[in-house]
Design an enzyme around this catalytic site. Sequence first.
Site, short mmCIF file in Angstrom:
data_model
loop_
_atom_site.label_atom_id
_atom_site.label_comp_id
_atom_site.label_asym_id
_atom_site.label_seq_id
_atom_site.Cartn_x
_atom_site.Cartn_y
_atom_site.Cartn_z
N HIS A 1 0.93 -0.78 -0.04
CA HIS A 1 0.31 0.67 -0.45
C HIS A 1 0.98 1.81 -0.12
CE1 HIS A 1 -3.23 -2.49 -0.36
NE2 HIS A 1 -3.73 -2.64 1.12
N HIS B 1 -10.11 1.60 0.51
CA HIS B 1 -9.92 0.71 0.81
C HIS B 1 -11.07 1.17 2.24
CE1 HIS B 1 -8.31 -2.52 3.14
NE2 HIS B 1 -7.21 -2.18 2.31
N GLU C 1 -11.62 -2.94 -3.43
CA GLU C 1 -11.09 -2.37 -3.77
C GLU C 1 -10.48 -2.47 -4.76
OE1 GLU C 1 -7.60 -3.17 -1.11
OE2 GLU C 1 -8.79 -4.43 0.56
C1 GAL Z 1 -5.92 -5.35 2.20
C2 GAL Z 1 -5.32 -6.69 1.34
C3 GAL Z 1 -4.84 -7.26 2.98
C4 GAL Z 1 -4.58 -6.53 4.27
C5 GAL Z 1 -4.79 -5.16 4.31
C6 GAL Z 1 -4.75 -4.16 5.07
O1 GAL Z 1 -6.19 -4.27 1.32
O2 GAL Z 1 -5.04 -7.10 0.69
O3 GAL Z 1 -4.12 -8.38 3.35
O4 GAL Z 1 -2.98 -5.95 4.03
O5 GAL Z 1 -5.32 -4.31 3.09
O6 GAL Z 1 -5.00 -4.50 6.56
#
Ligand code: GAL
Length: 360
Positions: free
Chosen positions: A106, A180, A322
């Site tokens: 991210h 998110h 997402e």
């Molecule tokens: C999502 C990801 C998860 C986790 C989450 C944040 O997008 O796929 O594995 O990292 O974000 O906690």
Amino acid sequence: MNIYSRPWGKLSDGRIATLYTLVNDRDMTVEITDFGGTIVSIKTPDRNGRITDVCLGYDSVADYEMADGYLGALVGRVANRIAGASFELNGETYTLHANDGKNCLHGGKKGYSHVIWNAETATSPDAAILTLTYFSPDGEEGFPGNLTVKVTYTLDNENALSIRYEAATDRDTPVNLTNHTYFNLAGYASGSVFDQTLWLDAESYVAGDEKLIPTAVKPVEGTPFDFSTVKPIGQDFFADCEDLHLAGGYDHCFNFTDWKDCRAGGEILLRGIVYDPVSGRKMEVYTNQPCVQFYTANFLKNPLFPLKGGYPQRTQTAFCLETQTMPDSVHHQGEADFTNCILHPGETYDYTTVYRFSAE
Ligand code: GAL
């Protein structure tokens, strides 16, 4: 239509975040902060007109700054994972922050989810509009090229919240922007989402290793990943399936039908529908992105950061949809099975995702 703002609390560097409230002429309200461009609440009616907040979040901006989980945030420069926190592009190696084991997740240490965006507001007869911009300099978090990013949130009178992501660069760079938000259509403090149903127009999914780095692209047909016929999110959650076990639930990139035809500025198609049979709330997801990460909040269990009103974090009490390109695609450029994630100078990154709410 209305949009108003108020100071919302201090960040660790002393700056004050602002909270924007978008209100339509029906009965929907959305709160968004300029910190991380984060959606803080989404209040929409159920089938009896009762209004509830369907978006998980925290009470203070300080919690958004400190906690993990990326609740409601705009994620970039590259959402999802980059294996080994490095990549090669045009013969050069770029090193990123390893913030998820050895991998980059991210956007790195301080991605777009953790910066203050510039904000402008506007209204029209049927839209409340919040335009956020962010200039991401060459080398920020290790990524090449100055990236100018614009995200436009629009709430209209159809109870649709649309998010348009635009970006331009002066050097080749990977870009993958998403939002998110963790949704629970029964209300953020309503417990498990297992009984809420999901339809996804996806033909395949990206299987991953135990750190969720892609290992293969597989057809959904005949697997627990097949949501092409509506089914409860929990129906196959505990199925004997290695790809589900490795991720601790759903945490996978789903590739839409004919995803190879999706492109910047392309047609925005209905790709997902979530429905809560108890409240009657329905959320449709429209997008021109090729894929969506469907995540059942398997890591949502940090006792240090209770949600709004002190409600504890609990796994599978929300889902995220997402929209984006495939994880780690920077390492798979040119492969037929994978999405392109490189933005070139002169091109415009331009994708839109719409979350439309109704009740029946
Ligand atoms: C999502 C990801 C998860 C986790 C989450 C944040 O997008 O796929 O594995 O990292 O974000 O906690």
